[in-house]
Design an enzyme around this catalytic site. Structure first.
Site, PDB file in Angstrom:
ATOM      1  N   CYS A  85       0.832  -1.196   0.000  1.00 20.56           N
ATOM      2  CA  CYS A  85       0.000   0.000   0.000  1.00 20.56           C
ATOM      3  C   CYS A  85       0.875   1.256   0.000  1.00 20.56           C
ATOM      4  O   CYS A  85       1.500   1.566  -1.003  1.00 20.56           O
ATOM      5  CB  CYS A  85      -0.982  -0.048   1.170  1.00 20.56           C
ATOM      6  SG  CYS A  85      -2.367   1.108   0.996  1.00 20.56           S
ATOM      7  N   HIS A 196      -3.521  -5.587   1.063  1.00 24.78           N
ATOM      8  CA  HIS A 196      -2.816  -5.817   2.327  1.00 24.78           C
ATOM      9  C   HIS A 196      -2.739  -7.308   2.650  1.00 24.78           C
ATOM     10  O   HIS A 196      -3.677  -7.865   3.248  1.00 24.78           O
ATOM     11  CB  HIS A 196      -3.538  -5.095   3.462  1.00 24.78           C
ATOM     12  CG  HIS A 196      -3.345  -3.625   3.479  1.00 24.78           C
ATOM     13  ND1 HIS A 196      -2.361  -3.005   4.217  1.00 24.78           N
ATOM     14  CD2 HIS A 196      -4.005  -2.632   2.827  1.00 24.78           C
ATOM     15  CE1 HIS A 196      -2.432  -1.694   4.045  1.00 24.78           C
ATOM     16  NE2 HIS A 196      -3.419  -1.441   3.195  1.00 24.78           N
ATOM     17  N   GLU A 198      -0.951  -8.704   4.933  1.00 27.35           N
ATOM     18  CA  GLU A 198      -0.867  -8.899   6.383  1.00 27.35           C
ATOM     19  C   GLU A 198      -2.246  -8.920   7.031  1.00 27.35           C
ATOM     20  O   GLU A 198      -2.422  -9.469   8.120  1.00 27.35           O
ATOM     21  CB  GLU A 198       0.018  -7.816   7.017  1.00 27.35           C
ATOM     22  CG  GLU A 198      -0.626  -6.464   7.251  1.00 27.35           C
ATOM     23  CD  GLU A 198      -0.764  -5.611   5.997  1.00 27.35           C
ATOM     24  OE1 GLU A 198      -1.233  -4.467   6.120  1.00 27.35           O
ATOM     25  OE2 GLU A 198      -0.416  -6.084   4.889  1.00 27.35           O
TER      26      GLU A 198
END
EC number: 6.3.5.3
Length: 223
Positions: A85, A196, A198
Site C-alpha cells: 500500500c 494488504h 498482512e
C-alpha cells in the site's frame, strides 16, 4: 532464520501486524525507525499507512529519506524488498518500481475486500502460489490507481479480478491500468502491491491468502 526490517516512518500504521505476519510465516521481524540502519537484515518491508500524512503525494517524502538509500542497495543486491500500500507508493516514488499511484478513479478512500488473480509466480513473494490462482485480500487506500506508460514492458504480479478470475472493469476498484494491483522489478526481488496481505494472514481475519506472500519471502531469503 531470516531477519526482516519493517520500516516505520512518521504516519506508518500497519507495522505491528506486518511483523506478526512475517513471524507467523517463519521469519524474524522487527520494527525499525526510519532514522536507523537496516544493513544487518536479510530483507525489508515498507508497510502501509500514511507516511508524512501523504503531504505532496502519497509516499513522496518517505521516498526521499536516507534509509531509502539502503533499501536501494538491498534491491541491487537481490535481497527481498516488499512495499505494501503506502510502501508501494514509496517504492514508485523512489524509482525502485515502474509507474505511479494516482488518486482513485472515484476520488475517495476505498476500504473493502477484493479478489486478485496471481499473474506471475516467479518472484520472491509469489513462488508458493499457483499461476492463475484467485486469492482474496482487503484494500484500504485513496491513491491506488496504478499507471504506467507501457504495461507490456513490466512484470505484472497481481491483478484485480472477480471471484472467477475475470479481469473486469467492475472488479477494478480504483481504475488501475489493466487491473494492476501489484508489480515487481525485473529481478523479481522487489514487489509493490496495494492490497494488504498482512490483513489476510489469519482465518480469524477472514482469509489466510496473504500469508503465502510472507512465506515465499522467507523461503527466498533462506537461499
Amino acid at each position: 532464520m531470516p531477519r526482516f526490517a519493517v520500516i516505520v516512518f512518521p504516519g506508518t500504521n500497519c507495522d505491528f501486524e506486518t511483523v506478526e505476519a512475517i513471524r507467523k510465516a517463519g521469519g524474524e521481524a522487527e520494527r525499525v525507525w526510519y532514522k536507523e540502519s537496516i544493513r544487518e537484515y536479510d530483507g525489508v518491508v515498507l508497510p502501509g499507512g500514511f507516511s508524512y500524512a501523504d503531504y505532496l503525494r502519497a509516499g513522496a517524502i518517505a521516498a526521499r529519506q536516507r534509509i531509502m538509500e539502503e533499501v536501494r542497495e538491498f534491491a541491487e543486491e537481490g535481497r527481498p524488498v516488499l512495499g505494501i500500500c503506502n510502501g508501494f507508493q514509496v517504492l514508485t516514488e523512489a524509482g525502485l518500481l515502474p509507474g505511479a499511484l494516482r488518486p482513485n478513479k472515484i476520488p475517495r478512500f476505498i476500504c473493502k475486500w477484493i479478489y486478485l488473480k496471481v499473474n506471475d509466480t516467479n518472484t520472491a513473494f509469489t513462488q508458493l502460489y499457483e499461476e492463475g490462482e484467485i486469492i482474496r485480500m482487503p484494500i484500504a487506500h485513496a491513491e491506488g490507481n496504478y499507471y504506467v506508460d507501457d504495461p507490456s514492458r513490466i512484470r505484472i504480479v497481481f491483478q484485480y479480478s472477480d471471484e472467477n478470475g475475470n479481469l473486469t472493469e467492475e472488479a477494478n476498484p480504483n481504475g488501475s491500468v489493466m487491473n494492476i494491483a501489484g508489480v515487481s522489478n525485473e529481478g523479481g526481488n522487489v514487489l509493490g502491491m496495494m492490497p494488504h496481505p498482512e490483513r489476510a494472514s489469519d482465518a480469524f481475519l477472514g482469509s489466510e491468502d496473504g500469508l503465502k506472500v510472507f512465506r515465499s519471502m522467507v523461503e527466498y531469503a533462506k537461499r
